[in-house]
Design a protein around this motif. Structure first.
Motif, PDB file in Angstrom:
ATOM      1  N   ASP A  56      -1.753   0.762   4.573  1.00 23.91           N
ATOM      2  CA  ASP A  56      -1.195   1.111   5.879  1.00 23.91           C
ATOM      3  C   ASP A  56      -2.049   0.607   7.031  1.00 23.91           C
ATOM      4  N   VAL A  57      -3.374   0.521   6.839  1.00 29.42           N
ATOM      5  CA  VAL A  57      -4.243  -0.014   7.886  1.00 29.42           C
ATOM      6  C   VAL A  57      -3.941  -1.493   8.117  1.00 29.42           C
ATOM      7  N   ASP A  58      -3.702  -2.233   7.026  1.00 24.54           N
ATOM      8  CA  ASP A  58      -3.351  -3.647   7.169  1.00 24.54           C
ATOM      9  C   ASP A  58      -2.056  -3.813   7.961  1.00 24.54           C
ATOM     10  N   VAL A  59      -1.066  -2.968   7.670  1.00 23.97           N
ATOM     11  CA  VAL A  59       0.211  -3.063   8.377  1.00 23.97           C
ATOM     12  C   VAL A  59       0.013  -2.825   9.875  1.00 23.97           C
ATOM     13  N   ALA A  60      -0.723  -1.759  10.208  1.00 25.29           N
ATOM     14  CA  ALA A  60      -0.941  -1.450  11.622  1.00 25.29           C
ATOM     15  C   ALA A  60      -1.756  -2.530  12.315  1.00 25.29           C
ATOM     16  N   ARG A  61      -2.751  -3.066  11.618  1.00 22.91           N
ATOM     17  CA  ARG A  61      -3.602  -4.093  12.225  1.00 22.91           C
ATOM     18  C   ARG A  61      -2.818  -5.378  12.479  1.00 22.91           C
ATOM     19  N   ILE A  62      -2.004  -5.800  11.521  1.00 26.57           N
ATOM     20  CA  ILE A  62      -1.242  -7.043  11.681  1.00 26.57           C
ATOM     21  C   ILE A  62      -0.134  -6.860  12.724  1.00 26.57           C
ATOM     22  N   GLU A  63       0.447  -5.666  12.794  1.00 21.79           N
ATOM     23  CA  GLU A  63       1.462  -5.426  13.827  1.00 21.79           C
ATOM     24  C   GLU A  63       0.838  -5.500  15.217  1.00 21.79           C
ATOM     25  N   ARG A  64      -0.395  -5.005  15.348  1.00 16.02           N
ATOM     26  CA  ARG A  64      -1.056  -5.128  16.655  1.00 16.02           C
ATOM     27  C   ARG A  64      -1.333  -6.598  16.981  1.00 16.02           C
ATOM     28  N   ALA A  65      -1.755  -7.369  15.993  1.00 15.43           N
ATOM     29  CA  ALA A  65      -1.975  -8.795  16.230  1.00 15.43           C
ATOM     30  C   ALA A  65      -0.671  -9.485  16.632  1.00 15.43           C
ATOM     31  N   TRP A  66       0.431  -9.062  16.021  1.00 16.62           N
ATOM     32  CA  TRP A  66       1.718  -9.657  16.382  1.00 16.62           C
ATOM     33  C   TRP A  66       2.099  -9.294  17.816  1.00 16.62           C
ATOM     34  N   ARG A  67       1.796  -8.059  18.236  1.00  7.87           N
ATOM     35  CA  ARG A  67       2.086  -7.687  19.624  1.00  7.87           C
ATOM     36  C   ARG A  67       1.269  -8.521  20.605  1.00  7.87           C
ATOM     37  N   SER A  68       0.051  -8.899  20.225  1.00  7.03           N
ATOM     38  CA  SER A  68      -0.739  -9.768  21.098  1.00  7.03           C
ATOM     39  C   SER A  68      -0.110 -11.150  21.210  1.00  7.03           C
TER      40      SER A  68
ATOM     41  N   ALA B 122      -9.120   2.450  14.716  1.00  5.46           N
ATOM     42  CA  ALA B 122     -10.100   1.442  15.121  1.00  5.46           C
ATOM     43  C   ALA B 122     -10.135   0.301  14.112  1.00  5.46           C
ATOM     44  N   LEU B 123     -10.028   0.622  12.815  1.00 11.63           N
ATOM     45  CA  LEU B 123      -9.958  -0.438  11.805  1.00 11.63           C
ATOM     46  C   LEU B 123      -8.696  -1.279  11.981  1.00 11.63           C
ATOM     47  N   ALA B 124      -7.657  -0.671  12.531  1.00  7.55           N
ATOM     48  CA  ALA B 124      -6.429  -1.412  12.820  1.00  7.55           C
ATOM     49  C   ALA B 124      -6.474  -2.113  14.171  1.00  7.55           C
ATOM     50  N   GLY B 125      -7.622  -2.047  14.859  1.00 12.91           N
ATOM     51  CA  GLY B 125      -7.763  -2.739  16.138  1.00 12.91           C
ATOM     52  C   GLY B 125      -7.014  -2.087  17.270  1.00 12.91           C
TER      53      GLY B 125
ATOM     54  N   TRP C 100       6.771   4.259   2.250  1.00  6.23           N
ATOM     55  CA  TRP C 100       6.142   4.670   3.510  1.00  6.23           C
ATOM     56  C   TRP C 100       6.691   3.867   4.682  1.00  6.23           C
ATOM     57  N   LEU C 101       6.897   2.581   4.486  1.00  2.00           N
ATOM     58  CA  LEU C 101       7.420   1.736   5.552  1.00  2.00           C
ATOM     59  C   LEU C 101       8.867   2.090   5.884  1.00  2.00           C
ATOM     60  N   ARG C 102       9.637   2.482   4.870  1.00  2.00           N
ATOM     61  CA  ARG C 102      11.076   2.693   5.079  1.00  2.00           C
ATOM     62  C   ARG C 102      11.427   4.120   5.465  1.00  2.00           C
ATOM     63  N   THR C 103      10.473   5.016   5.444  1.00  2.00           N
ATOM     64  CA  THR C 103      10.759   6.396   5.836  1.00  2.00           C
ATOM     65  C   THR C 103      11.066   6.445   7.325  1.00  2.00           C
ATOM     66  N   PRO C 104      12.174   7.063   7.720  1.00  2.00           N
ATOM     67  CA  PRO C 104      12.515   7.098   9.152  1.00  2.00           C
ATOM     68  C   PRO C 104      11.554   7.976   9.938  1.00  2.00           C
ATOM     69  N   ARG C 105      11.369   7.608  11.175  1.00  2.00           N
ATOM     70  CA  ARG C 105      10.522   8.353  12.115  1.00  2.00           C
ATOM     71  C   ARG C 105      11.308   8.556  13.407  1.00  2.00           C
ATOM     72  N   PRO C 106      12.165   9.562  13.428  1.00  2.00           N
ATOM     73  CA  PRO C 106      13.016   9.755  14.619  1.00  2.00           C
ATOM     74  C   PRO C 106      12.202  10.214  15.816  1.00  2.00           C
TER      75      PRO C 106
ATOM     76  N   SER D 268       3.192   5.538  13.565  1.00  2.00           N
ATOM     77  CA  SER D 268       3.414   6.365  14.751  1.00  2.00           C
ATOM     78  C   SER D 268       2.102   6.829  15.368  1.00  2.00           C
ATOM     79  N   HIS D 269       0.964   6.381  14.829  1.00  2.00           N
ATOM     80  CA  HIS D 269      -0.378   6.677  15.358  1.00  2.00           C
ATOM     81  C   HIS D 269      -0.672   8.184  15.334  1.00  2.00           C
ATOM     82  N   GLN D 270      -0.155   8.905  14.359  1.00  2.00           N
ATOM     83  CA  GLN D 270      -0.286  10.353  14.341  1.00  2.00           C
ATOM     84  C   GLN D 270      -1.189  10.820  13.207  1.00  2.00           C
ATOM     85  N   VAL D 271      -1.777  12.006  13.402  1.00  2.00           N
ATOM     86  CA  VAL D 271      -2.497  12.715  12.355  1.00  2.00           C
ATOM     87  C   VAL D 271      -1.952  14.134  12.312  1.00  2.00           C
TER      88      VAL D 271
END
Length: 733
Positions: free
Chosen positions: A240-252, A355-358, A74-80, A295-298
């Motif tokens: 995937d929620v953990d990945v998104a949440r920690i990436e947001r913390a890293w952006r902060s 929201a769980l990912a902050g 999931w992490l390595r799948t490209p998202r053009p 990519s924050h998509q549904v």
């Protein structure tokens, strides 16, 4: 750093019984008793719809490729990068125009005919049936001594072979272009080559290019944290929620809001559970849609292979994300068309995951019984009208300003009757409410409850006298003039307070006796906490209290537009999902919706018909939102509004006419008579006229009669201004 500042929301917990006011209450906890998070939260499911892409294994892999956790792929799948509204997970961009204009059968037959013609010409040349005239360039360019007896025959023989090869190449190029051989090869062999290439193992990437190795952390001074997180990914303890949440913390950290040392220490101590949501949850109990939190998509469906759809959209996934929901979404369709199950529920689920990912705060509002998700997917569930409530709704939006509270409450009570009020808007109603709310707050340090406000609006002598006495005891002589002005206005005919009292009486019912209590006895939910990752669901008592439900829906919409714009921290995306927004759209609400785009907020509104909106506001509503969705079953009246806002486009049309052939000679007439006897048709010749005309993208008749069941026509616009044309979407795939 452990909480990312998400624990302390405002005005969301019960106030003390003595009426004292707290300025920093905390974020409401889940409506149900919190349960400890699962030991190993599930990893994101692989969406079935996107095509498979070559997987890049980690370097070095921890075990066999088959034993790798799904999170790695999931992490390595490209998202053009793609146009707004396109599902980017594993997306393969398509050409802007349809290359398949020539039918496949015609392409094959043309290629076969051109090949046979070229082979026939080559056979005639090779066998000498056309003489030696075609050899004159060879004879001109080679010396006669090579062909004479005793000459250099070997060189001449090679020259002949080269000349034959050039002639054959020339014939292949000419007849290949005539028969469209390159296009036939591209259509038939290219998909086969791509399919084989996708099943070929790709080369292992360098660790710096592997997203599962957290290269950004390594490049900016946090290698220890990157090693810890990479180990959590390989072990399967991260989702995937953990990945998104920690990436947001890293952006902060990168933005300077938090320190690198604090982030590294938190990750090393907690691993995948670092920077957790205040509820302690790391995932939803169950998912019903495909989500891509990177990519924050549904994903909500697939663009149909329909001639009205642009070629680059046909067959690709359709998705919604905060960048397009920030322009707000309006979905119109009859009951049972799929608005709630196919669009609203996936969007609410996506917002809860984010929201769980902050990353966002979500307020989901719907009638009792609407399927917006389970209770344990939300931090707070407000069931208005239910006995023994666990949570209450703040009638005044958590504000301490009487004028602001009066404006919000006036919009909720009489916003739908603004045209019938003096002046054509609700400003007089807001003034009347402010003349009562200001003195009451000064006297009691709180706003009045519903029964108290009703008595004051009715002008009950005891209530007014008690408020006047309390103001005199408090020494608030300035506010006494407000009461005097209200008393003078109440004596005039057509006083707006009479209408306000009638409307507030709809909330002064036994079913709502335990709600809207400003004394602090109950735990109230305030939309002032939109700067925290809240998940709130509000159920409205539409059955039995339809008018009260509409008042509360307008109240929540007014509070949301006011609080979302008034936030100091707009880093979180604030989303309001209002399922069944009938009779809630007012002129003031539309002005509020237009301001959400610049405030990193958006609203999702559903309607059964545009008839639920005042006629003067229907066009304004469609212009105020950036995303519009028309479901199967809309009426032609609603379709005309959508067709007008979607506009027209230039298309190429082909008109074919049959012209009867009139023979002049006797033989020709006899042949036409014989042909008519055999075929039963007169001899005709077809004339084709190609024109470029302007046509509606989707006409009212097409929207009402040509949209299949389970489909909808969707157009989206991003906050940045990018837009996609209306696309027919299959919501069932």
């Amino acid at each position: 750093m452990d909480t990312e500042g998400t624990h302390d929301a405002q005005h969301t917990t019960p106030q003390p019984a003595d009426g004292a006011h707290r300025t920093e209450p905390t974020v409401p906890r889940p409506a149900a008793p919190p349960t400890p998070p699962a030991v190993a939260p599930r990893t994101p499911p692989r969406p079935a719809a996107p095509p498979a892409l070559p997987v890049m294994p980690a370097a070095p892999p921890a075990g066999p490729a088959a034993a790798e956790p799904p999170l790695l792929s999931w992490l390595r799948t490209p998202r053009p990068a793609a146009a707004p509204g396109i599902w980017t997970y594993g997306h393969r961009p398509r050409a802007a125009e349809d290359p398949d204009r020539v039918p496949g059968r015609q392409l094959v037959s043309g290629a076969v005919i051109s090949f046979l013609c070229g082979w026939l010409l080559w056979s005639l040349l090779w066998n000498g049936y056309l003489g030696d005239y075609w050899l004159w360039p060879l004879l001109l360019l080679t010396p006669d001594s090579w062909r004479a007896p005793g000459g250099d025959q070997i060189v001449y023989l090679w020259s002949v072979y080269i000349y034959y090869g050039l002639v054959l190449t020339f014939l292949v190029v000419i007849f290949g272009r005539l028969g469209r051989w390159p296009e036939l090869v591209r259509r038939t062999l290219k998909p086969l080559v791509d399919r084989i290439r996708n099943h070929t193992p790709a080369a292992k990437p360098a660790p710096a290019a592997d997203r599962a190795q957290w290269p950004e952390l390594r490049a900016h001074g946090a290698p220890d944290a990157a090693d810890k997180l990479a180990a959590e990914v390989r072990s399967g303890r991260m989702n995937d929620v953990d990945v998104a949440r920690i990436e947001r913390a890293w952006r902060s950290v990168r933005s300077g809001k938090n320190s690198l040392a604090s982030f590294t220490d938190t990750v090393l101590r907690h691993g995948a559970e670092a920077c957790a949501h205040p509820s302690g949850r790391r995932d939803l109990p169950r998912r019903t849609a495909h989500h891509d939190l990177l990519s924050h998509q549904v994903r909500i469906g697939t663009a149909a292979d329909h001639p009205r759809n642009p070629y680059q959209h046909r067959g690709v996934g359709c998705a919604l994300e905060p960048s397009v929901l920030g322009t707000s979404l309006l979905a119109v369709g009859p009951a049972g068309s799929g608005k709630t199950t196919r669009v609203v529920k996936p969007v609410v689920e996506s917002m809860c995951l984010q929201a769980l990912a902050g990353q966002c705060a979500v307020i989901a509002v719907g009638p009792t019984g609407s399927d917006l998700g389970p209770d344990d997917a939300f931090d707070v569930v407000v069931r208005v009208g239910r006995p023994d409530p666990e949570c209450d709704l703040d009638l005044y939006g958590g504000t301490t300003d009487p004028d602001e509270a009066a404006g919000i409450l006036a919009e909720a009570l009489v916003g739908d009757l603004a045209e019938q009020l003096p002046g054509g808007d609700s400003r007089r109603a807001a003034t009347a409410l402010a003349q009562l709310l200001g003195p009451f707050r000064a006297a009691h340090d709180r706003f009045p409850s519903v029964p108290e406000l009703r008595e004051l609006l009715d002008g009950a002598p005891q209530a007014v006298t008690a408020l006047r006495t309390a103001l005199e005891d408090a020494g608030a002589h300035t506010l006494l003039r407000e009461l005097d002005a209200r008393a003078r206005q109440s004596e005039r005919s057509g006083d707006v307070a009479i209408l306000l009292a009638d409307r507030i009486a709809l909330l002064d019912r036994p079913a709502f006796a335990d709600f809207f209590d400003p004394t602090g006895r109950t735990r109230q939910v305030s939309l002032r906490a939109l700067d925290h990752p809240l998940r709130v669901r509000i159920e409205l008592p539409e059955r039995g209290h339809a008018e009260a439900s509409r008042i509360l829906a307008r109240l929540v919409l007014a509070q949301f537009t006011e609080c979302a714009v008034g936030r100091t921290d707009r880093s979180l995306f604030a989303c309001l999902v209002l399922d069944e927004a009938a009779h809630t759209i007012t002129a003031e609400a539309l002005r509020g919706l237009q301001r959400l785009r610049s405030a990193n907020a958006g609203a999702v509104l559903t309607l059964r018909s545009l008839d639920d909106v005042p006629d003067a506001l229907r066009g304004t509503l469609l212009g105020a939102v950036g995303c519009r969705m028309a479901f199967a079953g809309v009426t032609t009246w609603d379709g005309a509004r959508f067709a007008e806002v979607w506009g027209k486009e230039w298309v190429e049309t082909r008109d074919v006419t049959d012209r009867q052939i009139i023979a002049e000679s006797a033989a020709g007439k006899a042949f036409h008579i014989f042909r008519h006897l055999v075929t039963g048709k007169a001899a005709t010749a077809k004339a084709v006229t190609v024109r470029t005309v302007e046509r509606e993208r989707w006409s009212a008749s097409d929207l009402a009669n040509s949209v299949p069941v389970g489909h909808a026509v969707l157009s989206v616009t991003s906050v940045a201004g990018e837009h996609a044309p209306p696309v027919l979407v299959d919501l069932r795939s």
